[in-house]
Design an enzyme around this catalytic site. Structure first.
Site, PDB file in Angstrom:
ATOM      1  CB  SER A  85      -0.940   0.138   1.124  1.00  0.00           C
ATOM      2  OG  SER A  85      -0.080   0.116   2.454  1.00  0.00           O
ATOM      3  CB  THR A 125      -6.812   3.813  -3.514  1.00  0.00           C
ATOM      4  OG1 THR A 125      -6.214   5.108  -3.314  1.00  0.00           O
ATOM      5  CG2 THR A 125      -6.045   3.097  -4.628  1.00  0.00           C
ATOM      6  CG  ASP A 126      -8.140   9.265  -3.625  1.00  0.00           C
ATOM      7  OD1 ASP A 126      -7.274   8.391  -3.436  1.00  0.00           O
ATOM      8  OD2 ASP A 126      -8.341  10.085  -2.874  1.00  0.00           O
ATOM      9  CD  GLU A 127      -2.505   7.192  -3.658  1.00  0.00           C
ATOM     10  OE1 GLU A 127      -1.553   6.848  -4.327  1.00  0.00           O
ATOM     11  OE2 GLU A 127      -2.687   7.298  -2.321  1.00  0.00           O
ATOM     12  CE1 TYR A 153      -1.741   1.049  -3.128  1.00  0.00           C
ATOM     13  CE2 TYR A 153      -1.767   3.316  -3.418  1.00  0.00           C
ATOM     14  CZ  TYR A 153      -2.346   2.404  -2.781  1.00  0.00           C
ATOM     15  OH  TYR A 153      -3.631   2.092  -2.155  1.00  0.00           O
ATOM     16  CE  LYS A 157      -5.809  -1.073  -3.857  1.00  0.00           C
ATOM     17  NZ  LYS A 157      -6.154  -2.117  -3.105  1.00  0.00           N
ATOM     18  N   PRO A 277       9.399  11.316  -6.603  1.00  0.00           N
ATOM     19  CG  PRO A 277      10.742   9.630  -7.462  1.00  0.00           C
ATOM     20  CD  PRO A 277      10.222  10.266  -6.114  1.00  0.00           C
TER      21      PRO A 277
HETATM   22  P1  NAD Z   1      -1.537  -1.692   4.980  1.00  0.00           P
HETATM   23  O1  NAD Z   1      -0.221  -1.808   4.264  1.00  0.00           O
HETATM   24  O2  NAD Z   1      -1.604  -1.069   6.452  1.00  0.00           O
HETATM   25  O3  NAD Z   1      -1.983  -3.254   5.384  1.00  0.00           O
HETATM   26  C1  NAD Z   1      -1.750  -4.249   4.177  1.00  0.00           C
HETATM   27  C2  NAD Z   1      -2.098  -5.542   4.836  1.00  0.00           C
HETATM   28  O4  NAD Z   1      -2.179  -6.500   3.916  1.00  0.00           O
HETATM   29  C3  NAD Z   1      -1.008  -6.116   5.602  1.00  0.00           C
HETATM   30  O5  NAD Z   1      -1.613  -6.684   6.981  1.00  0.00           O
HETATM   31  C4  NAD Z   1      -0.164  -6.906   5.008  1.00  0.00           C
HETATM   32  O6  NAD Z   1       0.197  -8.202   6.008  1.00  0.00           O
HETATM   33  C5  NAD Z   1      -1.369  -7.748   4.129  1.00  0.00           C
HETATM   34  N1  NAD Z   1      -0.831  -8.304   2.844  1.00  0.00           N
HETATM   35  C6  NAD Z   1       0.043  -7.621   2.062  1.00  0.00           C
HETATM   36  N2  NAD Z   1       0.307  -8.454   1.141  1.00  0.00           N
HETATM   37  C7  NAD Z   1      -0.326  -9.588   1.315  1.00  0.00           C
HETATM   38  C8  NAD Z   1      -0.414 -10.670   0.750  1.00  0.00           C
HETATM   39  N3  NAD Z   1       0.074 -11.056  -0.303  1.00  0.00           N
HETATM   40  N4  NAD Z   1      -1.480 -11.795   0.953  1.00  0.00           N
HETATM   41  C9  NAD Z   1      -2.028 -11.329   2.226  1.00  0.00           C
HETATM   42  N5  NAD Z   1      -2.025 -10.262   2.840  1.00  0.00           N
HETATM   43  C10 NAD Z   1      -1.186  -9.350   2.562  1.00  0.00           C
HETATM   44  O7  NAD Z   1      -2.722  -1.259   4.097  1.00  0.00           O
HETATM   45  P2  NAD Z   1      -3.829  -0.244   4.558  1.00  0.00           P
HETATM   46  O8  NAD Z   1      -3.598   1.200   4.306  1.00  0.00           O
HETATM   47  O9  NAD Z   1      -4.733  -0.945   5.554  1.00  0.00           O
HETATM   48  O10 NAD Z   1      -4.690  -0.407   3.089  1.00  0.00           O
HETATM   49  C11 NAD Z   1      -5.674  -1.478   2.995  1.00  0.00           C
HETATM   50  C12 NAD Z   1      -6.306  -1.403   1.536  1.00  0.00           C
HETATM   51  O11 NAD Z   1      -7.013   0.021   1.641  1.00  0.00           O
HETATM   52  C13 NAD Z   1      -5.203  -1.436   0.444  1.00  0.00           C
HETATM   53  O12 NAD Z   1      -5.897  -2.168  -0.510  1.00  0.00           O
HETATM   54  C14 NAD Z   1      -5.279   0.157   0.025  1.00  0.00           C
HETATM   55  O13 NAD Z   1      -4.895  -0.151  -1.361  1.00  0.00           O
HETATM   56  C15 NAD Z   1      -6.447   0.707   0.555  1.00  0.00           C
HETATM   57  N6  NAD Z   1      -6.434   2.043   0.527  1.00  0.00           N
HETATM   58  C16 NAD Z   1      -5.584   2.468   1.597  1.00  0.00           C
HETATM   59  C17 NAD Z   1      -5.883   3.907   1.833  1.00  0.00           C
HETATM   60  C18 NAD Z   1      -5.041   4.769   2.941  1.00  0.00           C
HETATM   61  O14 NAD Z   1      -5.043   5.661   3.148  1.00  0.00           O
HETATM   62  N7  NAD Z   1      -4.397   3.873   3.887  1.00  0.00           N
HETATM   63  C19 NAD Z   1      -6.778   4.561   1.207  1.00  0.00           C
HETATM   64  C20 NAD Z   1      -7.702   4.107   0.164  1.00  0.00           C
HETATM   65  C21 NAD Z   1      -7.575   2.759  -0.101  1.00  0.00           C
HETATM   66  P1  TYD Z   2       1.229   9.005   2.060  1.00  0.00           P
HETATM   67  O1  TYD Z   2       1.053   8.882   3.582  1.00  0.00           O
HETATM   68  O2  TYD Z   2       2.395   8.115   1.615  1.00  0.00           O
HETATM   69  O3  TYD Z   2       0.030   8.748   1.400  1.00  0.00           O
HETATM   70  P2  TYD Z   2      -0.253   8.806  -0.357  1.00  0.00           P
HETATM   71  O4  TYD Z   2       1.112   9.149  -0.907  1.00  0.00           O
HETATM   72  O5  TYD Z   2      -0.624   7.557  -0.621  1.00  0.00           O
HETATM   73  O6  TYD Z   2      -1.237   9.988  -0.255  1.00  0.00           O
HETATM   74  O7  TYD Z   2       1.554  10.555   1.979  1.00  0.00           O
HETATM   75  C1  TYD Z   2       0.575  11.492   1.983  1.00  0.00           C
HETATM   76  C2  TYD Z   2       1.406  12.785   1.542  1.00  0.00           C
HETATM   77  O8  TYD Z   2       2.360  13.142   2.272  1.00  0.00           O
HETATM   78  C3  TYD Z   2       1.836  12.771   0.037  1.00  0.00           C
HETATM   79  O9  TYD Z   2       1.573  14.009  -0.573  1.00  0.00           O
HETATM   80  C4  TYD Z   2       3.345  12.399   0.433  1.00  0.00           C
HETATM   81  C5  TYD Z   2       3.630  13.367   1.651  1.00  0.00           C
HETATM   82  N1  TYD Z   2       4.633  12.871   2.526  1.00  0.00           N
HETATM   83  C6  TYD Z   2       5.547  13.726   2.936  1.00  0.00           C
HETATM   84  O10 TYD Z   2       5.734  14.976   2.704  1.00  0.00           O
HETATM   85  N2  TYD Z   2       6.795  13.148   3.691  1.00  0.00           N
HETATM   86  C7  TYD Z   2       6.607  11.987   4.156  1.00  0.00           C
HETATM   87  O11 TYD Z   2       7.682  11.456   4.832  1.00  0.00           O
HETATM   88  C8  TYD Z   2       5.574  11.171   3.616  1.00  0.00           C
HETATM   89  C9  TYD Z   2       5.789   9.541   4.187  1.00  0.00           C
HETATM   90  C10 TYD Z   2       4.667  11.433   2.936  1.00  0.00           C
END
Ligand code: NAD
Ligand code: TYD
Length: 344
Positions: A85, A125-127, A153, A157, A277
């Protein structure tokens, strides 16, 4: 009802497991998680003894393991949170993102086809929409916005989303997809912006802000994401995509300053470092569809959510201190060691 939650030892999946076990006393929750660097059993410690909860360690891309799990348990609903993620890690090494996020999703879809399912829900994800310009605050991502992913990433997705929709069209698999904005809250791995800045501020370490800190993210408290996914799996229309977000846009610098203010730490800790980048400029979700169709709305304003989150990191120091003292230190050194810092 049996719900298979993949990635439940991670940030959002872990919050979802807690949320579902609290809300429903007649649902069985099975968590399948590979326990990568991002997964922790400590996140699930409170529910491990719950008779309605089962944890299985395993990889979603392991076809034999996934098929035998489906054969044994016959889940009614699959919610796929499992993913690699972190954007910065995907820039360093894209391969594992393709395996887990694309191939892994493909294996789960095949298992659903083979053994039958009431709903497969893909947590996206919105990304996948790419980014919006900083000087057009009138623009938002809708479900019709074309996919235009920027990082390894987000493109992995987006590929998974296309696969999920193809299984709906081709095989009539009952699927839904949600595309949420940036989450924050308890149990988030400290490589992500908000927990990283909280941890560094508490340790009086520099807070590394990429570029000028002008990039905008649309923040949602993680429990609001959980309520949205719960609604979609029960009431969402098959084959549909739902955007999730709460109109909570902040520049990264605003977020970092808020954290410093809440913790009573000086802004001199801010250090501007070399930009990421391909750094996406702005994410902003239009959540009108989920509000209109499913009556969802976020409950937690940013000011309240960020205070709760900071309190959680203060109250649960051992959870994140264990993480940042281990292998993560090497990652941190690789990612930030040679980045070149300048103070705010
Ligand atoms: P995270 O990285 O905290 O957790 C990911 C989990 O998946 C971990 O527990 C890891 O062990 C498990 N995992 C990784 N590879 C695996 C595999 N091959 N098989 C089984 N388990 C595996 O991620 P998160 O931030 O909780 O995100 C969860 C989901 O939500 C992701 O699909 C991410 O794309 C999506 N998402 C996240 C955000 C955010 O802001 N964090 C926002 C929108 C969507
Ligand atoms: P992040 O939490 O990695 O989420 P995403 O890139 O998926 O949105 O980063 C959130 C924002 O913060 C992104 O614009 C990158 C910035 N960022 C920093 O400026 N410094 C940091 O150390 C990290 C991890 C992220």
């Amino acid at each position: 009802m049996i719900i298979l939650v993949t990635g439940g030892a991670g940030f959002i999946g872990g919050n979802f497991v807690h949320y579902m076990l609290k809300k429903y006393d007649n649902y069985r929750i099975i968590c399948l998680d590979a326990l990568t660097y991002a997964g922790s059993l400590e996140t699930l410690a409170d529910v491990m003894d719950n008779p309605l909860f089962t944890f299985i360690k395993g990889d979603i891309a392991d076809r034999d393991l996934v098929y035998s799990l489906f054969e044994r348990e016959h889940p009614d609903i699959v919610v796929n949170f499992a993913a690699e993620s972190h954007v910065d890690r995907s820039i360093e090494d894209p391969g594992i993102f393709l395996r887990t996020n694309i191939m892994g999703t493909g294996v789960l879809l095949d298992a659903c086809r083979k053994y039958g399912i009431r709903r497969f829900h893909q947590v996206s994800t919105d990304e996948v929409y790419g980014d919006l310009p900083l000087d057009r605050p009138d623009l938002f991502f809708t479900e019709e916005t074309p996919l235009h992913a920027s990082s390894p990433y987000s493109s992995s997705k987006a590929a998974a989303d296309l696969l999920v929709l193809a299984y709906y069209r081709t095989y009539k698999l009952p699927v839904t997809i949600s595309r949420c904005s940036n989450n924050y809250g308890a149990y988030q791995f400290p490589e992500k912006l908000i927990p990283l800045m909280i941890a560094n501020a508490l340790n009086d370490k520099p807070l590394p802000v990429y570029g000028k800190g002008e990039n905008v993210r649309d923040w949602l408290y993680v429990e609001d994401h959980c309520t949205a996914v719960d609604l979609i799996i029960h009431k969402g229309r098959e084959g549909e995509v739902y955007n999730i977000g709460g109109h909570n846009e902040r520049t990264n610098l605003e977020v970092v300053r808020t954290i410093l203010r809440e913790l009573g730490k000086p802004e001199s800790l801010i250090q501007f470092v070399k930009d990421r980048p391909g750094h996406d400029l702005r994410y902003a979700i239009d959540p009108a569809k989920i509000q209109r169709e499913l009556g969802w709305k976020p409950e937690t304003p940013f000011d309240e959510g960020i205070r709760k989150t900071i309190k959680w990191y203060l109250d649960n120091r051992s959870w994140w201190e264990n993480i940042i003292s281990g292998e993560y230190m090497h990652y941190y050194e690789r990612m930030y060691g040679n980045r070149g810092m300048s103070t705010a």
